[in-house]
Enzyme design. Structure first.
Site, PDB file in Angstrom:
ATOM      1  N   ARG A  16     -10.092 -11.562   2.044  1.00  0.00           N
ATOM      2  CA  ARG A  16     -11.083 -12.608   1.553  1.00  0.00           C
ATOM      3  C   ARG A  16     -10.463 -13.964   1.306  1.00  0.00           C
ATOM      4  O   ARG A  16     -11.237 -14.993   1.712  1.00  0.00           O
ATOM      5  CB  ARG A  16     -11.451 -12.201  -0.031  1.00  0.00           C
ATOM      6  CG  ARG A  16     -10.282 -12.048  -0.731  1.00  0.00           C
ATOM      7  CD  ARG A  16     -10.608 -11.213  -2.185  1.00  0.00           C
ATOM      8  NE  ARG A  16     -10.964  -9.789  -1.828  1.00  0.00           N
ATOM      9  CZ  ARG A  16     -11.441  -8.744  -2.667  1.00  0.00           C
ATOM     10  NH1 ARG A  16     -11.589  -9.185  -3.882  1.00  0.00           N
ATOM     11  NH2 ARG A  16     -11.358  -7.581  -2.313  1.00  0.00           N
ATOM     12  N   LYS A  26       0.782  -1.347   0.045  1.00  0.00           N
ATOM     13  CA  LYS A  26       0.140  -0.060  -0.079  1.00  0.00           C
ATOM     14  C   LYS A  26       0.714   1.094  -0.016  1.00  0.00           C
ATOM     15  O   LYS A  26       1.964   1.195   0.402  1.00  0.00           O
ATOM     16  CB  LYS A  26      -0.886  -0.065   1.445  1.00  0.00           C
ATOM     17  CG  LYS A  26      -2.053  -0.953   1.299  1.00  0.00           C
ATOM     18  CD  LYS A  26      -2.615  -0.801   2.724  1.00  0.00           C
ATOM     19  CE  LYS A  26      -3.980  -1.891   2.939  1.00  0.00           C
ATOM     20  NZ  LYS A  26      -4.929  -1.748   1.497  1.00  0.00           N
TER      21      LYS A  26
HETATM   22  N1  BES Z   1      -8.064  -3.636   4.555  1.00  0.00           N
HETATM   23  C1  BES Z   1      -8.113  -3.359   3.016  1.00  0.00           C
HETATM   24  C2  BES Z   1      -9.477  -2.672   2.630  1.00  0.00           C
HETATM   25  C3  BES Z   1      -9.574  -1.348   3.321  1.00  0.00           C
HETATM   26  C4  BES Z   1      -9.236  -0.014   2.888  1.00  0.00           C
HETATM   27  C5  BES Z   1     -10.203  -1.342   4.547  1.00  0.00           C
HETATM   28  C6  BES Z   1      -9.255   1.138   3.311  1.00  0.00           C
HETATM   29  C7  BES Z   1     -10.129   0.238   5.169  1.00  0.00           C
HETATM   30  C8  BES Z   1      -9.816   1.265   4.462  1.00  0.00           C
HETATM   31  C9  BES Z   1      -8.287  -4.610   2.250  1.00  0.00           C
HETATM   32  O1  BES Z   1      -7.389  -5.579   2.538  1.00  0.00           O
HETATM   33  C10 BES Z   1      -7.545  -4.191   0.819  1.00  0.00           C
HETATM   34  O2  BES Z   1      -6.671  -3.717   0.948  1.00  0.00           O
HETATM   35  N2  BES Z   1      -8.290  -4.148  -0.205  1.00  0.00           N
HETATM   36  C11 BES Z   1      -8.087  -3.850  -1.367  1.00  0.00           C
HETATM   37  C12 BES Z   1      -8.860  -4.850  -2.321  1.00  0.00           C
HETATM   38  C13 BES Z   1      -8.000  -4.635  -3.763  1.00  0.00           C
HETATM   39  C14 BES Z   1      -6.519  -5.126  -3.779  1.00  0.00           C
HETATM   40  C15 BES Z   1      -8.987  -5.767  -4.687  1.00  0.00           C
HETATM   41  C16 BES Z   1      -8.789  -2.431  -1.808  1.00  0.00           C
HETATM   42  O3  BES Z   1      -9.683  -2.035  -1.346  1.00  0.00           O
HETATM   43  O4  BES Z   1      -8.078  -1.808  -2.316  1.00  0.00           O
HETATM   44 MN    MN Z   2      -5.367  -5.381   1.948  1.00  0.00          MN
END
Ligand code: BES
Ligand code: MN
Ligand code: ZN
Length: 503
Positions: free
Chosen positions: A354, A280
């Site tokens: 997931r 990230k």
């Molecule tokens: N934990 C994150 C989602 C999240 C993002 C929660 C911002 C709270 C605030 C999750 O694991 C994630 O990173 N999801 C990705 C999925 C994508 C790679 C398909 C996302 O939302 O970008």
């Molecule tokens: Mn994630």
């Protein structure tokens, strides 16, 4: 925090401050002012009323004689909702938070339009919103002046009407259940706010196990060895890059008959989500310590239902990992095998939630559950979709979803439904495995998460609640603090309370 109902006259209560809720309607407003002036034997300066007309976002603190009087606006009587009562109470309590007071008296809202039976709900709503508004997480400040030191040790609910004393049983019962649910939510907030060097899978398991000793639920912890034996590929692969080993928590509450099939509540327990190799961006990454907010909510629900002594059986499943990049991490392009034997192409290591939920949801089948509800901070896209005013719900059973929507309306820990139409399904097909952990584009990101999970559920009614938008906040709201909010605790507890009543 001690919260009680006080039948005696306000002057006998010995409160350091009194909070009154006021309608905006001119007539009701001036009636309430009269009541306040009579009760407190004081005069409220006219200038205070230039700043306060009872509007739903207004609060004012007035000093008169020896009294601190706080008034908080409800808006017009015709528009009254429970949420208006909660918000007005919370705002008033927050006004009192930083004053030098120990004992705060709060007027129970008694509206002519509310029947006696509902006074319990009013007392509960005011209790919960007070507890939530008083929350702070300041244990890591070493200097006292940095702590948000609230001196409030005691709250008493009181009424200006003697007629309310005949409902003291109902009011006390509302205060009792409200205290349980409010404190359970605050406990989930504490778990969420703990940084990831303090709370990681092993320490979370230890903490929750210890906690359960003084409660009526049990915690069983599967360690890495047990998970390897069970072939929980999702959990093991996501955890692989971290020096912190994964855990899988199984909580058990048995309030029902032995033969009653249980409700299963699943929570995403990522103690820190760096994104892994699909790392990230740096900005805001620290908030990813709350990526175990679903797991924390499960613990909060168990705290609540065990103390409410609900006559049902409930299992909690929390897969716990830390998602980190390293020489040993799982990588984009990898193919992994989940607990149920299905293969998954990992397209993005940041779609890790997931993967661990896939294991937990297929594992849930062994309990032959009445229903399965999972809570997960799964997709950033859910924040884009409807913002942070509600969580998103999806699932395979409209009856279950409707019950959760209803519980959300009751508690205002709300959910809004998105579809899991079959047209979306092929978007997570993989060219080399049974399924892929992302969609084809940025379209319908939250639904992709739901569609993925749907491939792993067993033969049971299931609802998935994406709490990414609600479990963590970047600014405070009325009774939600910044950072972890405990989203999902009030919602799922209320759902289980409602289920208990129909038995
Ligand atoms: N934990 C994150 C989602 C999240 C993002 C929660 C911002 C709270 C605030 C999750 O694991 C994630 O990173 N999801 C990705 C999925 C994508 C790679 C398909 C996302 O939302 O970008
Ligand atoms: Mn994630
Ligand atoms: Zn995550």
């Amino acid at each position: 925090m001690k919260i009680t109902f006080e039948k005696s006259k306000i002057e006998k209560i010995g409160a350091d401050a009194c909070l009154f809720l006021c309608y905006q309607d001119k007539k009701l407003f001036s009636e309430e002012l009269n009541v306040i002036e009579n009760l407190m034997k004081c005069k409220i300066a006219k200038v205070s009323l230039e700043d306060f007309e009872g509007k739903p976002n207004q609060t004012v603190l007035v000093y008169s004689g020896d009294h601190r009087i706080i008034m908080s606006g409800l808006g017009y009587q015709n528009d009254l909702t429970f949420e208006r009562v909660r918000k007005a109470t919370a705002r008033g309590v927050k006004k009192a938070k930083n004053l030098k007071i120990r004992k705060l008296a709060i007027e129970i809202l008694q509206d002519q339009t509310l029947e006696g039976v509902e006074i319990e709900d009013v007392a509960r709503a005011q209790t919960i919103s007070s507890l939530l508004a008083l929350y702070s997480f300041d244990k890591y400040f070493t200097k006292k002046e940095n702590k948000e030191l609230s001196g409030i040790k005691e709250i008493v609910l009181f009424s200006q009407y003697n007629s309310l004393t005949k409902y003291s049983k109902e009011i006390e019962s509302g205060i009792k259940s409200g205290t349980i649910v409010g404190e359970a939510t605050n406990y989930a907030r504490d778990l969420g706010n703990e940084p990831s060097n303090i709370i990681y899978p092993e320490s979370f398991a230890d903490l929750v196990s210890k906690r359960s000793k003084s409660r009526k639920y049990t915690v069983e912890t599967l360690d890495k060895k047990a998970l390897t034996k069970l072939k929980m590929g999702g959990v093991l692969e996501v955890a692989r890059g971290s020096d912190r080993d994964p855990r899988f928590l199984i909580l058990k509450y048995s309030g029902g008959k032995r033969s009653d099939s249980p409700y299963v509540i699943v929570g995403k327990g990522v103690t820190f989500d760096s994104g892994g190799i699909s790392i990230k961006p740096a900005a805001g990454m620290g908030l990813m310590k709350v990526d175990m907010g679903g797991g924390a909510a499960v613990v909060g629900v168990f705290e609540a239902i065990s103390q409410l002594a609900l006559p049902i059986n409930v299992i909690g499943l929390i897969p716990m990992v830390e998602n980190m990049p390293s020489g040993n991490s799982f990588k984009p392009g990898d193919v992994i095998t989940a607990f149920n034997g299905m293969t998954i192409e990992v397209d993005n290591t940041d779609a890790e939630g997931r993967l661990i939920l896939a294991d937990a949801l297929s594992y849930a089948s062994k309990y032959k559950p009445k229903a399965v509800v999972d809570m997960a901070t799964l997709t950033g896209a859910s924040i884009i979709a409807i913002g942070s005013v509600a969580s998103i719900i999806m699932g395979n059973d409209d009856e279950l979803i409707d019950k959760l929507i209803e519980a959300g309306e009751q508690t205002y820990d709300r959910v809004w439904q998105l579809p899991l139409w079959e047209e979306y399904d092929r978007m997570i097909d993989s060219e080399i495995a049974d399924v892929k952990n992302t969609g084809q584009s940025r379209q319908a990101g939250t639904i992709m998460g739901g569609m993925f999970l749907k491939r792993f559920i067993g033969d049971y009614p299931w609802a998935h609640i994406d709490i990414a938008a609600t479990a963590m906040r970047d600014r405070e709201a009325d009774y939600d603090p910044k950072n972890a909010t405990g989203a999902g605790v009030r919602l799922v507890t209320q759902y289980l309370v409602n289920e208990s009543h129909k038995n």
